[in-house]
Design a protein around this motif. Structure first.
Motif, mmCIF file in Angstrom:
data_model
loop_
_atom_site.group_PDB
_atom_site.id
_atom_site.type_symbol
_atom_site.label_atom_id
_atom_site.label_comp_id
_atom_site.label_asym_id
_atom_site.label_seq_id
_atom_site.Cartn_x
_atom_site.Cartn_y
_atom_site.Cartn_z
ATOM 1 N N ALA A 1 0.822 -1.211 0.000
ATOM 2 C CA ALA A 1 0.000 0.000 0.000
ATOM 3 C C ALA A 1 0.853 1.257 0.000
ATOM 4 O O ALA A 1 0.387 2.332 -0.383
ATOM 5 C CB ALA A 1 -0.920 -0.002 1.218
ATOM 6 N N ARG A 2 2.114 1.138 0.407
ATOM 7 C CA ARG A 2 3.018 2.289 0.476
ATOM 8 C C ARG A 2 4.109 2.229 -0.596
ATOM 9 O O ARG A 2 4.996 3.077 -0.605
ATOM 10 C CB ARG A 2 3.670 2.352 1.858
ATOM 11 C CG ARG A 2 2.699 2.645 2.996
ATOM 12 C CD ARG A 2 3.327 2.332 4.347
ATOM 13 N NE ARG A 2 2.530 2.825 5.457
ATOM 14 C CZ ARG A 2 1.475 2.175 5.955
ATOM 15 N NH1 ARG A 2 1.092 1.021 5.414
ATOM 16 N NH2 ARG A 2 0.797 2.682 6.975
ATOM 17 N N ALA A 3 4.060 1.248 -1.465
ATOM 18 C CA ALA A 3 5.129 1.048 -2.453
ATOM 19 C C ALA A 3 5.128 2.107 -3.550
ATOM 20 O O ALA A 3 6.180 2.481 -4.064
ATOM 21 C CB ALA A 3 5.007 -0.339 -3.082
ATOM 22 N N HIS A 4 3.960 2.588 -3.957
ATOM 23 C CA HIS A 4 3.827 3.579 -5.025
ATOM 24 C C HIS A 4 4.563 3.142 -6.293
ATOM 25 O O HIS A 4 5.211 3.956 -6.974
ATOM 26 C CB HIS A 4 4.345 4.943 -4.567
ATOM 27 C CG HIS A 4 3.602 5.509 -3.396
ATOM 28 N ND1 HIS A 4 2.272 5.850 -3.447
ATOM 29 C CD2 HIS A 4 4.019 5.763 -2.124
ATOM 30 C CE1 HIS A 4 1.884 6.303 -2.276
ATOM 31 N NE2 HIS A 4 2.919 6.252 -1.447
ATOM 32 N N GLY A 5 4.497 1.850 -6.584
ATOM 33 C CA GLY A 5 5.087 1.335 -7.808
ATOM 34 C C GLY A 5 6.588 1.158 -7.776
ATOM 35 O O GLY A 5 7.182 0.722 -8.765
ATOM 36 N N ARG A 6 7.247 1.461 -6.655
ATOM 37 C CA ARG A 6 8.712 1.377 -6.594
ATOM 38 C C ARG A 6 9.208 -0.034 -6.302
ATOM 39 O O ARG A 6 10.315 -0.397 -6.681
ATOM 40 C CB ARG A 6 9.243 2.350 -5.537
ATOM 41 C CG ARG A 6 9.005 3.810 -5.879
ATOM 42 C CD ARG A 6 9.291 4.701 -4.702
ATOM 43 N NE ARG A 6 8.319 4.508 -3.629
ATOM 44 C CZ ARG A 6 8.381 5.126 -2.455
ATOM 45 N NH1 ARG A 6 9.382 5.952 -2.206
ATOM 46 N NH2 ARG A 6 7.450 4.923 -1.543
ATOM 47 N N PHE A 7 8.401 -0.825 -5.609
ATOM 48 C CA PHE A 7 8.751 -2.210 -5.329
ATOM 49 C C PHE A 7 7.470 -3.012 -5.168
ATOM 50 O O PHE A 7 6.370 -2.461 -5.084
ATOM 51 C CB PHE A 7 9.621 -2.327 -4.068
ATOM 52 C CG PHE A 7 8.900 -1.983 -2.782
ATOM 53 C CD1 PHE A 7 8.187 -2.947 -2.074
ATOM 54 C CD2 PHE A 7 8.946 -0.692 -2.278
ATOM 55 C CE1 PHE A 7 7.519 -2.634 -0.897
ATOM 56 C CE2 PHE A 7 8.281 -0.365 -1.095
ATOM 57 C CZ PHE A 7 7.569 -1.337 -0.411
ATOM 58 N N HIS A 8 7.640 -4.317 -5.114
ATOM 59 C CA HIS A 8 6.501 -5.212 -4.891
ATOM 60 C C HIS A 8 6.899 -6.219 -3.822
ATOM 61 O O HIS A 8 7.921 -6.898 -3.939
ATOM 62 C CB HIS A 8 6.105 -5.949 -6.168
ATOM 63 C CG HIS A 8 4.981 -6.910 -5.976
ATOM 64 N ND1 HIS A 8 3.721 -6.514 -5.579
ATOM 65 C CD2 HIS A 8 4.923 -8.268 -6.100
ATOM 66 C CE1 HIS A 8 2.932 -7.579 -5.479
ATOM 67 N NE2 HIS A 8 3.637 -8.645 -5.784
ATOM 68 N N ALA A 9 6.117 -6.297 -2.754
ATOM 69 C CA ALA A 9 6.363 -7.251 -1.666
ATOM 70 C C ALA A 9 5.484 -8.478 -1.863
ATOM 71 O O ALA A 9 4.304 -8.361 -2.203
ATOM 72 C CB ALA A 9 6.081 -6.602 -0.310
ATOM 73 N N PHE A 10 6.063 -9.654 -1.657
ATOM 74 C CA PHE A 10 5.305 -10.880 -1.876
ATOM 75 C C PHE A 10 5.882 -12.022 -1.037
ATOM 76 O O PHE A 10 7.016 -11.975 -0.577
ATOM 77 C CB PHE A 10 5.317 -11.259 -3.357
ATOM 78 C CG PHE A 10 6.704 -11.465 -3.927
ATOM 79 C CD1 PHE A 10 7.292 -12.718 -3.950
ATOM 80 C CD2 PHE A 10 7.425 -10.395 -4.425
ATOM 81 C CE1 PHE A 10 8.566 -12.908 -4.464
ATOM 82 C CE2 PHE A 10 8.701 -10.570 -4.939
ATOM 83 C CZ PHE A 10 9.270 -11.833 -4.963
ATOM 84 N N ARG A 11 5.058 -13.037 -0.855
ATOM 85 C CA ARG A 11 5.472 -14.280 -0.223
ATOM 86 C C ARG A 11 5.574 -15.344 -1.302
ATOM 87 O O ARG A 11 4.841 -15.310 -2.284
ATOM 88 C CB ARG A 11 4.467 -14.717 0.843
ATOM 89 C CG ARG A 11 4.292 -13.725 1.970
ATOM 90 C CD ARG A 11 3.155 -14.145 2.896
ATOM 91 N NE ARG A 11 3.507 -15.329 3.653
ATOM 92 C CZ ARG A 11 2.932 -16.530 3.523
ATOM 93 N NH1 ARG A 11 1.974 -16.691 2.612
ATOM 94 N NH2 ARG A 11 3.302 -17.562 4.252
ATOM 95 N N GLU A 12 6.481 -16.314 -1.115
ATOM 96 C CA GLU A 12 6.641 -17.374 -2.096
ATOM 97 C C GLU A 12 6.301 -18.727 -1.496
ATOM 98 O O GLU A 12 6.366 -18.921 -0.280
ATOM 99 C CB GLU A 12 8.067 -17.393 -2.641
ATOM 100 C CG GLU A 12 8.372 -16.194 -3.517
ATOM 101 C CD GLU A 12 9.651 -16.374 -4.306
ATOM 102 O OE1 GLU A 12 9.867 -15.597 -5.226
ATOM 103 O OE2 GLU A 12 10.422 -17.303 -3.994
ATOM 104 N N ALA A 13 5.963 -19.684 -2.362
ATOM 105 C CA ALA A 13 5.551 -21.003 -1.890
ATOM 106 C C ALA A 13 6.663 -21.715 -1.140
ATOM 107 O O ALA A 13 6.416 -22.544 -0.274
ATOM 108 C CB ALA A 13 5.099 -21.860 -3.072
ATOM 109 N N GLU A 14 7.920 -21.383 -1.458
ATOM 110 C CA GLU A 14 9.043 -22.065 -0.818
ATOM 111 C C GLU A 14 9.175 -21.736 0.663
ATOM 112 O O GLU A 14 9.950 -22.359 1.369
ATOM 113 C CB GLU A 14 10.357 -21.695 -1.516
ATOM 114 C CG GLU A 14 10.499 -22.258 -2.908
ATOM 115 C CD GLU A 14 9.945 -21.304 -3.942
ATOM 116 O OE1 GLU A 14 10.325 -21.421 -5.132
ATOM 117 O OE2 GLU A 14 9.131 -20.446 -3.576
ATOM 118 N N VAL A 15 8.419 -20.747 1.140
ATOM 119 C CA VAL A 15 8.485 -20.395 2.546
ATOM 120 C C VAL A 15 8.192 -21.610 3.419
ATOM 121 O O VAL A 15 8.818 -21.843 4.443
ATOM 122 C CB VAL A 15 7.491 -19.255 2.866
ATOM 123 C CG1 VAL A 15 7.381 -19.059 4.370
ATOM 124 C CG2 VAL A 15 7.952 -17.970 2.214
#
Length: 268
Positions: free
Chosen positions: A116-130
């Motif tokens: 919500a605060r990225a403003h298109g500069r980055f993307h935060a995500f979780r991956e299945a390998e967690v």
């Protein structure tokens, strides 16, 4: 040699320095140091912006993230904003985070807050390998350069001791998760959900959540490399616990009463 000099980043630079210091190349040592310095100067130049990035900067006043260090600085700023809004904002999701039953719920909440605060500069995500332990809990990836920041999350309401959290910082985050060339920066995020204390290493005295974060941040500042090269790690705390002050005596009223008593003449 040409491939090494053409490769950007700190790893190639330190490889050149090791060659320069190797006795095998003693006759070429001075030249290798010159080449390493020239490489460092070229790497110090910021990557060029695209036309679209210039337009975005003009409209939104947000600069693109071109390096891992820039991304780490941005992620730390976003985490600080999340923590600040959680305790000082008029309408926050503090109560929602406080009730989080496990780290998976915290991860989903934090990814949502970061994006919500990225403003298109980055993307935060979780991956299945967690689930298999092969990846950090959350990855923040720049949208304008091949760089990532690993985010490891620990639920402070669980049984993690200060020593456990130190091991997470030194081994799990710094060694296990920062091996990829594009991911040499990481953050350990600890959330606080209830009234508890940790035992300080050395004298076992109880310390608060803020003291714990300060202690871990000091350790993080000393971690500058792992088995594959130069890294940078930091620690951040998000306090979701709100102490119930309804039963506390009104301090302002008490102070006024004491002031009146001091001014009142003493009866003879």
């Amino acid at each position: 040699m040409s491939a090494l000099l053409a490769r950007p980043g700190a790893d190639a630079y330190h490889a050149m320095q090791r060659l320069a210091d190797d006795p095998v190349f003693a006759l070429r040592s001075h030249r290798f140091h010159e080449l390493a310095r020239g490489k460092a100067e070229r790497d110090a130049e910021n990557p060029a912006w695209t036309a679209a990035e210039v337009v975005t900067f003009e409209r939104q006043f947000t600069a693109p993230v071109k390096t891992g260090e820039d991304l780490l600085r941005l992620v730390m700023g976003v985490l600080a904003d999340i923590a600040q809004n959680l305790t000082k904002g008029d309408a926050t999701s503090r109560a929602l985070l406080e009730r989080a039953k496990d780290e998976e719920e915290v991860q989903h909440w934090l990814v949502e807050q970061m994006n919500a605060r990225a403003h298109g500069r980055f993307h935060a995500f979780r991956e299945a390998e967690v689930a298999l332990g092969h990846k950090p809990d959350v990855i923040a990836a720049s949208t304008s350069a091949p760089c990532q920041v690993a985010v490891e999350i620990k639920h402070g309401g669980k049984s993690w001791s200060a020593r456990d959290l130190e091991n997470t910082l030194r081994t799990q985050l710094a060694e296990d998760y920062l091996k990829e060339e594009s991911r040499r920066h990481g953050v350990l995020v600890i959330t606080h959900h209830r009234d508890r204390r940790w035992q300080r290493i050395g004298d076992n005295k109880p310390i608060s959540f803020s003291d714990l974060i300060a202690w871990l941040s000091g350790i993080a500042a000393t971690i500058t490399e792992n088995a594959v090269g130069q890294i940078s790690v930091q620690c951040a705390g998000i306090d979701a616990w709100k102490r119930d002050t309804s039963a506390d005596p009104p301090k302002a009223t008490e102070a006024k009463a004491k002031s009146r008593d001091r001014r009142r003449p003493v009866a003879s």
